[in-house]
Design an enzyme around this catalytic site. Structure first.
Site, PDB file in Angstrom:
ATOM      1  N   GLU A  34      -9.633   6.696   7.252  1.00  0.00           N
ATOM      2  CA  GLU A  34      -8.371   6.526   6.757  1.00  0.00           C
ATOM      3  C   GLU A  34      -7.800   7.365   6.627  1.00  0.00           C
ATOM      4  O   GLU A  34      -7.148   8.667   6.542  1.00  0.00           O
ATOM      5  CB  GLU A  34      -7.586   5.013   6.428  1.00  0.00           C
ATOM      6  CG  GLU A  34      -7.833   4.205   7.451  1.00  0.00           C
ATOM      7  CD  GLU A  34      -7.389   2.909   6.529  1.00  0.00           C
ATOM      8  OE1 GLU A  34      -6.290   2.038   6.947  1.00  0.00           O
ATOM      9  OE2 GLU A  34      -7.869   2.616   5.434  1.00  0.00           O
ATOM     10  N   ARG A  65       0.875  -0.920   0.147  1.00  0.00           N
ATOM     11  CA  ARG A  65       0.168  -0.053   0.182  1.00  0.00           C
ATOM     12  C   ARG A  65       0.287   1.327   0.068  1.00  0.00           C
ATOM     13  O   ARG A  65       0.868   2.563  -0.819  1.00  0.00           O
ATOM     14  CB  ARG A  65      -0.815  -0.290   1.222  1.00  0.00           C
ATOM     15  CG  ARG A  65      -1.926   0.890   0.679  1.00  0.00           C
ATOM     16  CD  ARG A  65      -2.890   0.843   2.166  1.00  0.00           C
ATOM     17  NE  ARG A  65      -4.306  -0.135   2.299  1.00  0.00           N
ATOM     18  CZ  ARG A  65      -5.092   0.087   1.718  1.00  0.00           C
ATOM     19  NH1 ARG A  65      -5.560   1.537   1.621  1.00  0.00           N
ATOM     20  NH2 ARG A  65      -5.917  -0.442   1.108  1.00  0.00           N
ATOM     21  N   PHE A 122      -2.512   1.838   6.993  1.00  0.00           N
ATOM     22  CA  PHE A 122      -1.856   0.606   6.319  1.00  0.00           C
ATOM     23  C   PHE A 122      -0.913   1.266   5.250  1.00  0.00           C
ATOM     24  O   PHE A 122      -1.000   0.503   4.143  1.00  0.00           O
ATOM     25  CB  PHE A 122      -2.916   0.384   6.006  1.00  0.00           C
ATOM     26  CG  PHE A 122      -2.855  -1.061   6.147  1.00  0.00           C
ATOM     27  CD1 PHE A 122      -2.507  -2.192   7.099  1.00  0.00           C
ATOM     28  CD2 PHE A 122      -2.160  -2.039   4.963  1.00  0.00           C
ATOM     29  CE1 PHE A 122      -2.735  -3.376   7.316  1.00  0.00           C
ATOM     30  CE2 PHE A 122      -2.117  -3.890   5.061  1.00  0.00           C
ATOM     31  CZ  PHE A 122      -2.784  -4.334   6.000  1.00  0.00           C
TER      32      PHE A 122
END
Length: 782
Positions: A728, A324, A358
């Site tokens: 997020e 990611r 993440f």
């Protein structure tokens, strides 16, 4: 100042189905009545568990004498790896995470054994009485050394577009550099906790503070040697999680269950804060090194970028996290030629794990540092460099380096809107004038964008289920696979059902997430909680609505298109009855009033062999302008003002979404400024509590904090009511604070020298950067 669409500020007193509805547990939270794992009534003969931890970071266990542990009055059991009847490794994706250490230790704080005792105090005291002899080895702690030594927990992955080397050689200007960003402790209010209760059928009921009940169920079953059907995991709520309870909750649930199986008694394991810090994973620290080619207008022509995640002692989720980071190494910028490599470096620290974003924040920060370097080198306003490099629909500049085409171009108009509303240009001129007249206190201003991909990058996780019961009084019970950690997921999903059935939100009860109600669920992570579980719940509600429609049409002798659901009532031609009356009538005519729902995200795919695909269903966008003031003699600073515009599509709940934006921004600000994790040379974590680890306080919040949800921006993809994820993406808005600090420091050298400012930008690092810029400004340029 919050900016909410007034028409959406719905009340829960009427038939509320959408809008700014308060969190379902808000009153319980503020009154202290909300129950967490440690608040559950104690079963009879409850035992308390605590782990015994290694005191070295790397070595071989020569002997482990636990006689003093067992001899302490009140101790009921002491277990080691030899007492595990099933699997000994609980690695969530790849092996490497022993439940209890076996022969070797790989970080200081690794669990060696576990104790069950009559009280928490006795268990903690006993766990410290072990006599352990090690053959100690020097710990490997440096991520840069790890790259050179090829010390990886998983293979390096790379993505490439075009001939990067040729692009760099042809570019009018090139820069090389490196950058470090630190880790971050999740610092949830409720620490790791689990309680396991043996069942009379040989099964196990586990109450766990986890974001992933199904994974907890699976690992408990494997450790105990049971089929999954004999293990149930229940989660009503968590007191915060932020990714730290996605995989890291599993060990404590498994240990509690192991002791419960061994003793036949219920067992609770709750970590104290210091041990929680030591034994659980953090956000991955990252190291990047780059070579970038660009022209005099600041246009990026080629980028060679290495990203190295400090993974700690095992893979955990690092493969996907570094992926990611690579996916977000472009942020909002088109890279015509790029070669991006992601290393998963092994070190002798706790295995780092999921944290809000993440890996995305680390990848974005790497490219934002590069943009800042380009701006300094060209003498351009950093915002102009950013805008010139945005993805656009024209000229073939609409596809990422991993092959995903953007179908919404929101970032440019969103940034233009924020630039105007925050009065960026005028403030920037005013700040430059003020800095020229202020030798010590320097202000800085920066506007940074966010483009964040929404979906699990592991394809099979993009699915969800729901279970819906309608009772004969019209009340509704909803269950789904998502977990509530304070983010308002239960409220949002209940709103989806209320909207689909056109009933009052108050008539819906969202029950605890349990693996025996909705099986095989995905973690509540990747900002996909509302997207996945909302769609699954909508599917279940749609099935019931369809059954009721067919029944009402037949019963009242009207066409199906004459059946209308609205505000708690159903019209069937000339007939009108309440939802409760229809439910009772349907039951009397043997119409099923329970349904399961299911959803899987369409269109997504990624081929790791070609490093091409569409890993994300869509992108969420945002931007922030932050202004800071820095005392250049001490390195201390304050954030004076932040303006934010966030694209959440057609918001399910503006009040909750604004809260998520505010909280995410402040948490990101902590990561980039005050939150510094420090390990000693022996591998011991030095920052094990709030006395040494500084998360933002309310006084650190900008005095002026303007948050706007981008209006009239529905998601073009078929998400739940065309909303967008909000969990997020806002965290990365805080990059504007780091960039503003750089801007303030750069004023010491008339903006001609790039401040060396790794993250977190602690006052010590800010002061060092100030001194470096002063020195560079005094020295004549070659």
């Amino acid at each position: 100042m919050r900016k909410l669409p007034e028409e959406r500020e719905a009340s829960t007193s009427g038939p509320a189905t959408a809008g700014a509805v308060k969190h379902d547990s808000a009153a319980l939270h503020v009154s202290g009545k909300a129950r967490y794992v440690d608040d559950l009534p104690a079963p009879a003969n409850l035992l308390y568990a605590y782990p015994g931890l290694s005191t070295v970071a790397r070595g071989r266990i020569l002997s482990m004498d636990l006689s003093a542990v067992r001899a302490l009055p009140g101790v009921a059991a002491v277990l080691t790896c030899d007492d595990i009847p099933g699997h000994r490794d609980i690695g969530p994706v790849f092996p490497g995470d022993p439940l209890l250490a076996e022969g070797e230790v790989s970080f200081l704080g690794q669990v060696l054994f576990v104790v069950a005792a009559s009280t928490q105090q006795v268990a903690r005291q006993a766990a410290r009485l072990a006599s352990i002899e090690y053959e100690e080895q020097p710990p490997a702690l440096d991520v840069v050394d790890g790259i050179g030594e090829q010390r990886f927990v998983r293979p390096t992955h790379s993505q490439q577009r075009g001939d990067t080397r040729a692009a760099l050689e042809a570019a009018p200007h090139t820069l090389r550099g490196e950058f470090h960003s630190g880790g971050q402790e999740q610092m949830y209010l409720e620490g790791q906790a689990a309680m396991a209760v043996p069942q009379d059928d040989g099964g196990m009921l586990v109450y766990s503070s986890t974001q992933h009940p199904s994974e907890g169920q699976k690992l408990v079953a494997e450790v105990l040697g049971l089929p999954l059907s004999l293990v149930t995991c229940e989660v009503r709520r968590m007191g915060g999680a932020f990714g730290g309870k996605e995989t890291n909750a599993n060990q404590w649930a498994c240990l509690a269950a192991l002791l419960a199986r061994h003793t036949g008694s219920a067992v609770k394991l709750r970590l104290a804060r210091a041990e929680d810090f030591i034994t659980t994973g953090k956000r991955h620290p990252f190291y990047s090194r780059y070579e970038v080619g660009f022209d005099s207008d600041g246009m990026i022509l080629g980028l060679d970028l290495e990203l190295a995640g400090n993974c700690g002692m095992s893979p955990d989720l690092s493969d996907a996290i570094v992926d990611r980071a690579m996916f977000h190494a472009d942020n909002a910028y088109f890279l015509p030629a790029a070669h991006i490599r992601g290393h998963r470096v092994q070190t002798n620290t706790v295995s780092h794990t999921a944290f809000r974003g993440f890996g995305g924040p680390q990848g974005m920060l790497a490219i934002e540092n590069i943009v800042e370097q380009i701006a300094t080198a060209t003498g351009l306003d950093p915002l102009d460099v950013r805008k010139r490099n945005f993805y656009t629909a024209e000229g073939g500049r609409d596809t990422t380096h991993y092959g995903q085409q953007l179908n919404q171009h929101i970032v440019a108009p969103l940034v233009e809107r924020l630039e105007r509303s925050a009065d960026y240009r005028a403030r920037r001129e005013a700040i430059r004038e003020a800095n020229a007249a202020s030798p010590v206190l320097k202000r800085g201003l920066a506007l940074t964008p966010v483009k964040f991909g929404i979906s699990f990058t592991v394809q099979h996780l993009n699915q969800a289920g729901a279970l819906l019961h309608v009772y004969t009084d019209g009340s509704i019970q909803l269950n789904h696979g998502g977990t509530e950690m304070g983010q308002g997921l239960y409220t949002k999903v209940a709103q989806v059902v209320a909207r689909e059935l056109q009933v009052d939100l108050a008539s819906i009860t969202c029950t605890a997430t349990r693996t025996d109600k909705v099986p095989n669920t995905s973690p509540t992570a990747a900002s996909s909680g509302s997207d996945l579980n909302g769609m699954a719940a909508k599917d279940a509600a749609g099935k019931i609505r369809r059954r009721l429609t067919v029944f009402a049409a037949e019963h009242f002798g009207v066409a199906e298109d004459e059946i209308h659901f609205s505000a708690g009532y159903i019209r069937a031609g000339e007939h009108k009855l309440s939802f409760a009356e229809l439910a009772q009538l349907a039951y009397m005519h043997r119409v099923p009033l329970s349904a399961t729902g299911y959803y899987r995200t369409p269109k997504i795919h990624y081929d790791r062999t070609t490093a091409q695909g569409r890993p994300f269903f869509y992108y969420a966008y945002g931007a922030a302008v932050s202004e800071v003031v820095v005392d250049t003699l001490t390195g201390e600073y304050r954030v004076l003002r932040t303006d934010i515009c966030q694209d959440v599509g057609d918001s399910l709940n503006p009040a909750i979404d604004v809260g998520q934006v505010e909280g995410g921004f402040i948490q990101g600000m902590g990561w980039l400024t005050t939150e510094e994790l420090v390990w000693g040379e022996d591998g011991r974590l030095q920052t094990t509590g709030p006395a040494g680890y500084k998360i933002p306080a309310i006084s650190d919040t900008p005095e002026i904090l303007n948050v706007e949800l981008l209006p009239d921006s529905p998601n073009t993809e078929a998400t739940i009511f065309h909303s967008k994820a909000v969990g997020e993406p806002p965290l990365m808005l805080a990059i504007s604070v780091w960039a503003a600090l750089r801007d303030a420091i750069a004023s010491l050298g008339e903006y001609r020298h790039s401040p060396p400012l790794d993250a977190p930008a602690t006052p010590e690092r800010v002061l060092a950067a100030c001194q470096a810029v002063r020195t560079a400004h005094r020295e004549p340029r070659p």
